[in-house]
Scaffold this active site. Structure first.
Site, PDB file in Angstrom:
ATOM      1  CB  SER A 142       2.484  -1.438   6.041  1.00 23.56           C
ATOM      2  OG  SER A 142       1.984  -2.563   5.332  1.00 23.56           O
ATOM      3  CE1 TYR A 155      -2.582   1.640   4.274  1.00 23.99           C
ATOM      4  CE2 TYR A 155      -1.348  -0.303   3.595  1.00 23.99           C
ATOM      5  CZ  TYR A 155      -1.844   0.518   4.592  1.00 23.99           C
ATOM      6  OH  TYR A 155      -1.591   0.220   5.902  1.00 23.99           O
TER       7      TYR A 155
END
Length: 249
Positions: A142, A155
């Protein structure tokens, strides 16, 4: 190239209910893959859109937190479909930063899924692909891990670790016939991200799948979805920290 899209016959999806992962599988089935294994906690059924393409679909019970089972999961998948041409690593948890700060135990638990679970199963996959002498491990990283941001640093830090691990694994596999494709999507509207405010330059699961297929076809080591994120984050990584801190998304 043995694992170019047109020659992919089998796909293992780790995270068998991931919308992005399923979009990748559907894309590969459209382009010729005929055997699919969906691995998820409690097993996973093929969605109608995939079932309609009539591939051979198998389901396995896969728990990212049970590291001791991961070698067995990879072996079981190979027993079902033979050589693993593409393995898509797409599982993860996208929690809420404020909730993590209020409950450090949940932050640690989800971080273990988002990082150490991948380390365990991806090493098992790498051993299988090395033994085969071909195959690609597709790791869904990501842009959140390219440079962690204050609104999702729990995260993001796990994704940063995963991204670095995947790049190192790719180097370790160089010359074996097996390889790793790192995928760096931006914001993707899915059920998992429904609680997150939209960010600039979003991508749909289908667009991410197209980027993966293109990366498999060209032999890329990293793909960004959408591609504009690559030059954008090249600049953002160099942004002075006081300015970076002020970014809301």
């Amino acid at each position: 190239m043995r694992d170019a899209v047109g020659s992919v016959r089998s796909v293992l999806l780790l995270g068998g209910r991931s919308e992005i992962g399923l979009a990748v599988v559907e894309r590969l089935v459209h382009e010729g893959a005929r055997k699919v294994v969906l691995a998820a906690r409690g097993g996973a059924e093929a969605p109608h859109s995939l079932a309609a393409l009539e591939p051979e679909v198998h389901s396995l019970d896969f728990d990212a937190a049970l590291h001791e089972t991961h070698c067995g999961i990879v072996a079981a998948a190979a027993e079902l479909v033979g050589d693993l041409d593409v393995v898509v690593d797409a599982f993860g948890v996208l929690g809420d930063q404020a909730a993590y700060e209020a409950d450090p135990v949940s932050a640690a638990r989800d971080s273990a899924v988002n990082y150490t679970g991948h380390v365990s199963v991806d090493l098992a996959v790498a051993a299988r692909l090395r033994e085969q002498g071909h195959g690609t491990l597709v790791v869904l990283s990501s842009v959140a891990g390219v440079r962690t941001r204050r609104f999702n640093y729990v995260y993001g830090s796990a994704k940063a670790g995963l991204d670095g691990f995947a790049q190192g694994l790719a180097d370790a596999l160089h010359g074996t016939g097996a390889r790793v494709l790192v995928v760096r999507p931006g914001y993707v509207p899915t059920q998992m991200s429904r609680h997150v405010d939209p960010a600039p330059f979003p991508a749909t699961p289908g667009q991410v799948a197209a980027a993966v297929a293109r990366g498999l076809r060209t032999g890329a080591h990293t793909v960004w979805a959408p591609p504009v994120l690559w030059p954008l984050f090249t600049v953002l990584r160099a942004l002075p920290r006081p300015l970076w801190r002020r970014l809301s998304r």
